[in-house]
Every structure is written in C-alpha cells, then in structure tokens.
Design a protein around this motif. Structure first.
Motif, PDB file in Angstrom:
ATOM      1  N   GLY A  46       0.636  -1.260  -0.048  1.00  0.00           N
ATOM      2  CA  GLY A  46      -0.061  -0.066  -0.023  1.00  0.00           C
ATOM      3  C   GLY A  46       0.858   1.392   0.031  1.00  0.00           C
ATOM      4  O   GLY A  46       0.583   2.260  -0.901  1.00  0.00           O
ATOM      5  N   GLN A  47       1.961   1.477   1.030  1.00  0.00           N
ATOM      6  CA  GLN A  47       2.933   2.467   1.040  1.00  0.00           C
ATOM      7  C   GLN A  47       3.454   2.515  -0.322  1.00  0.00           C
ATOM      8  O   GLN A  47       3.756   3.760  -1.125  1.00  0.00           O
ATOM      9  N   ARG A  49       2.278   1.717  -3.554  1.00  0.00           N
ATOM     10  CA  ARG A  49       1.446   2.039  -4.474  1.00  0.00           C
ATOM     11  C   ARG A  49       1.062   3.642  -4.371  1.00  0.00           C
ATOM     12  O   ARG A  49       1.038   4.431  -5.150  1.00  0.00           O
ATOM     13  N   SER A  50       1.112   4.012  -2.903  1.00  0.00           N
ATOM     14  CA  SER A  50       0.950   5.523  -2.631  1.00  0.00           C
ATOM     15  C   SER A  50       2.174   6.294  -3.047  1.00  0.00           C
ATOM     16  O   SER A  50       2.008   7.370  -3.905  1.00  0.00           O
ATOM     17  N   ALA A 284      -3.941   5.459  -6.879  1.00  0.00           N
ATOM     18  CA  ALA A 284      -4.298   4.480  -5.763  1.00  0.00           C
ATOM     19  C   ALA A 284      -5.352   4.721  -4.889  1.00  0.00           C
ATOM     20  O   ALA A 284      -5.132   5.911  -4.144  1.00  0.00           O
ATOM     21  N   GLU A 286      -7.342   4.683  -1.637  1.00  0.00           N
ATOM     22  CA  GLU A 286      -7.055   4.372  -0.256  1.00  0.00           C
ATOM     23  C   GLU A 286      -8.199   3.725   0.523  1.00  0.00           C
ATOM     24  O   GLU A 286      -9.646   4.230  -0.177  1.00  0.00           O
ATOM     25  N   LYS A 287      -8.148   3.067   1.476  1.00  0.00           N
ATOM     26  CA  LYS A 287      -9.116   2.459   2.298  1.00  0.00           C
ATOM     27  C   LYS A 287     -10.223   3.257   2.937  1.00  0.00           C
ATOM     28  O   LYS A 287     -11.347   2.929   3.275  1.00  0.00           O
ATOM     29  N   GLU A 288      -9.476   4.585   3.312  1.00  0.00           N
ATOM     30  CA  GLU A 288     -10.193   5.469   3.894  1.00  0.00           C
ATOM     31  C   GLU A 288     -10.137   7.062   3.408  1.00  0.00           C
ATOM     32  O   GLU A 288      -9.362   7.118   2.497  1.00  0.00           O
ATOM     33  N   VAL A 290      -8.674  10.206   2.958  1.00  0.00           N
ATOM     34  CA  VAL A 290      -7.188  10.786   2.911  1.00  0.00           C
ATOM     35  C   VAL A 290      -7.288  12.465   2.619  1.00  0.00           C
ATOM     36  O   VAL A 290      -6.278  13.049   2.795  1.00  0.00           O
ATOM     37  N   ARG A 329     -10.948   9.563  -1.135  1.00  0.00           N
ATOM     38  CA  ARG A 329     -10.193   8.302  -0.927  1.00  0.00           C
ATOM     39  C   ARG A 329      -8.994   8.508  -1.677  1.00  0.00           C
ATOM     40  O   ARG A 329      -8.250   7.406  -1.860  1.00  0.00           O
ATOM     41  N   TYR A 330      -8.834   9.495  -2.431  1.00  0.00           N
ATOM     42  CA  TYR A 330      -7.582   9.565  -3.165  1.00  0.00           C
ATOM     43  C   TYR A 330      -6.836  10.812  -2.876  1.00  0.00           C
ATOM     44  O   TYR A 330      -6.966  11.605  -2.135  1.00  0.00           O
ATOM     45  N   ARG A 331      -5.429  10.852  -3.249  1.00  0.00           N
ATOM     46  CA  ARG A 331      -4.481  11.804  -2.833  1.00  0.00           C
ATOM     47  C   ARG A 331      -4.341  12.604  -4.070  1.00  0.00           C
ATOM     48  O   ARG A 331      -4.411  12.096  -5.226  1.00  0.00           O
TER      49      ARG A 331
END
Length: 351
Positions: A46-47, A49-50, A284, A286-288, A290, A329-331
């Motif tokens: 996950g990290q 992918r971010s 990517a 995210e699950k929550e 952000v 849920r995206y950055r």
C-alpha cells in the motif's frame, strides 16, 4: 531395573517426538508468523502504491505545466504587436475572413485574442484557447502598396493568412500566389480597410485548446498528461494596457461578463498573464478518506484541496470533485503557476 514404559523402544531406549500439544503450539506460532508477514507485505504494498502514484502525479503535473507554459507564453505570436502605428491590439476581436474562399458563403469572425479562457459550468473544468501564427517573419508589419521596393515580399508566402489593420479596423484574407515584382495579391481582395498596414501570419492562424477530457489533459485531441481531474484558470490583469505590473490579487474569472466572450479590446489588452491550477490525482484508492475539501476560498492559508490562497475581494476558484463519490479516498497534487504572455507584455509601450 525400572518398570517398562510405553514410550520405551526396543532395547529399553526411550523414543523422542512431539506430542499433540507441541504440534498445536507449533501450528499456532506458524499461523501467527504468517499473518504478521502478510500484514507487513500488505502495508508495504500500500505504501509503495501511494509513493509510486504520488511520483507519477508529480511527473504528469510537471509535464502538463511545461507543455502549457511553452504555448501560452507564446500566445499572439505573428501579430504585429510591436508597431505603434495601426496597432492590431486596438482592433475589436474577430475580424472577418472568407475562410473557405467561397464568396457565396458568409464570412466568419476569426478571433485575434491571444489567450481566451472558457469558464467551466458549475465550477467544472475551464478551457484555455491559445492563438498564434506559424510565420517565420515574426509579425513584421508591412505598408501598402505591397510592392517589393517598399516591402520585403519574402515575409509573405503563397497561402499565408494576412491581417490588415488601419486604425481600429481589421480584416483577414490570404496571399494568392507567390509574391512577385508586381506585388502581393490578396484573395479575397479587402476593400475595408483599404489602406494602413498588414502582416502575414503564416499558413495558419492556430487555435490550440487545452481541456480536461476523461481525466486527461489534452491539446485539441492529443493527450498531454493523464490523471488530471480538474483545471482552473484566471486572467492576470493590469490597470491599463500600457502597464505590465500585475497586482498580487488581480486575477479575474472569465465568468465575469467583462472578461467573458464579449470583453472589450481595452480589457483584452490588460491581460498580461494566465494563472492556472492543475489538479493531478494519485491513481491509488485508499481504504479510508485521506483528502478534505478546501477550508476557504478567501483565506491567506487555506487547508484542504485548494487552487491557491484567495482574498475577500478576489476569491480563489473552487475545485469541485464531487462527481466521484469516492474522491476523498484519493490523494492529489495541485500545480499552481502564473504564465506570462510575452507578446502582450512586449506590446505595452505601443498601446
């Protein structure tokens, strides 16, 4: 002699091994270790992918800004903006031109505004139209009559678009045939204005449109960068056409009638720069949540997803991504830049 034990093997030796309890304990420890490894691998992935998505967004935004900046700062190339006599920027927008060389069809108005912003509806994506010629002469103004002993005929070529200017009157036509000793022939012939000066803009008076289509920034139909989810633009203006200093908060929206399609030539000449904000999304999810919405359009230091810091008199543009219910849920990365329009700046002392 000790009594016989069922764990004794032949010759009276005790047989070693694991009992059921030991086996269960070993399985439990192995399962816990496996769960930890899987959890660590999932967190690492996950990290990664971010981080990778952020790097991709950074690259896409840099490419997009660079590509737009190169074209916007050259807007108006080919216009004879350096001439104090018959200054083309004093003409109203959209001089008429017979674009299809058919006298039976009506002439069309061809805009000479170097940069135009089309405001997006309901805080949607703006569009930026950049206009310029493709001449090699750089907008050299020529005087009538169009004879070689008075003009450098090499600055005009067969098929070139020609802009004729006389005071505040302008018209467009084309060069018909290779210029000769007899002069330059225009088709159609322009009778109003019949005198003044003219400039050959090259074979094409180009209009490049930058817009966001399907999360891609496009120049016309050509994709420049992906992951672009929003573009906002404002005009950077001065107090007058012959001034080049833009105040810190002098950015106007094309939604304003004074700066929309019907803007006056005087207001057009005050536009010396374009301020652009591009929003690039990390691919990517995210699950929550952000990302949060912009906390203020008028604060000097807003938080959340904002184009730039605004003021009470000049609010920043709103960035609305709510069309995607999962947008939080995206950055995102927001690229904000001020692009000067060189030809408008260099023409200031002639306006």
């Amino acid at each position: 002699m000790r009594p016989f034990d069922e764990r004794d093997g032949p010759c009276g030796r005790r047989v070693g091994g694991f009992g059921l309890v030991e086996i269960m304990v070993g399985l439990a420890i192995g399962m816990i270790a496996t769960l930890v490894i899987v959890q660590v691998a999932a967190m690492f992935e996950g990290q990664k992918r971010s981080t990778t998505g952020t790097a991709d967004a950074q690259t896409a935004g840099s490419i997009a800004i660079y590509a737009m900046q190169r074209q916007i700062q050259m807007a108006g190339y080919g216009l004879p903006v350096f001439s104090a006599q018959n200054q083309v920027l004093n003409c109203p927008d959209k001089p008429l031109m017979d674009a299809d060389n058919d006298p039976a069809t009506p002439d069309i108005g061809v805009s000479i505004t170097p940069v135009e912003i089309i405001n997006g509806a309901n805080n949607g994506n703006d569009q930026i139209i950049v206009r310029m010629g493709d001449t090699t002469s750089g907008g050299v103004p020529l005087r009538f009559p169009s004879l070689p002993n008075q003009n450098n005929v090499l600055s005009c070529r067969d098929g070139d678009v020609v802009l004729i200017t006389n005071g505040t009157k302008c018209a467009m036509t084309r060069v018909n045939g290779v210029p000769t000793a007899a002069g330059i022939v225009f088709d159609p012939v322009i009778t109003d204005p019949a005198e003044g000066s003219f400039a050959c803009l090259g074979p094409n008076w180009l209009a490049r449109t930058y817009q966001v289509v399907g999360n891609n920034l496009q120049e016309g139909a050509t994709q420049i960068a992906g992951g672009v989810v929003n573009m906002q633009a404002r005009y950077g203006i001065t107090l007058a056409g012959n001034v080049n200093q833009i105040a810190p908060d002098a950015y106007v929206d094309a939604l304003d009638p004074e700066w929309g399609p019907a803007m006056s030539a005087a207001n057009r000449n005050r536009i010396k720069a374009i301020r652009v904000a591009l929003v690039i999304r990390n691919s990517a999810m995210e699950k929550e949540d952000v990302t949060s919405a912009c906390s203020s359009l008028t604060a000097a230091a807003p938080t959340g997803l904002c184009a730039w810091a605004g003021t009470a008199d000049n609010p920043a543009p709103a960035i609305d991504l709510s069309a995607d219910p999962d947008w939080r849920r995206y950055r995102y990365r927001v690229f904000d830049t001020l692009i000067p329009i060189r030809n408008m700046i260099w023409s200031a002392d002639k306006l």
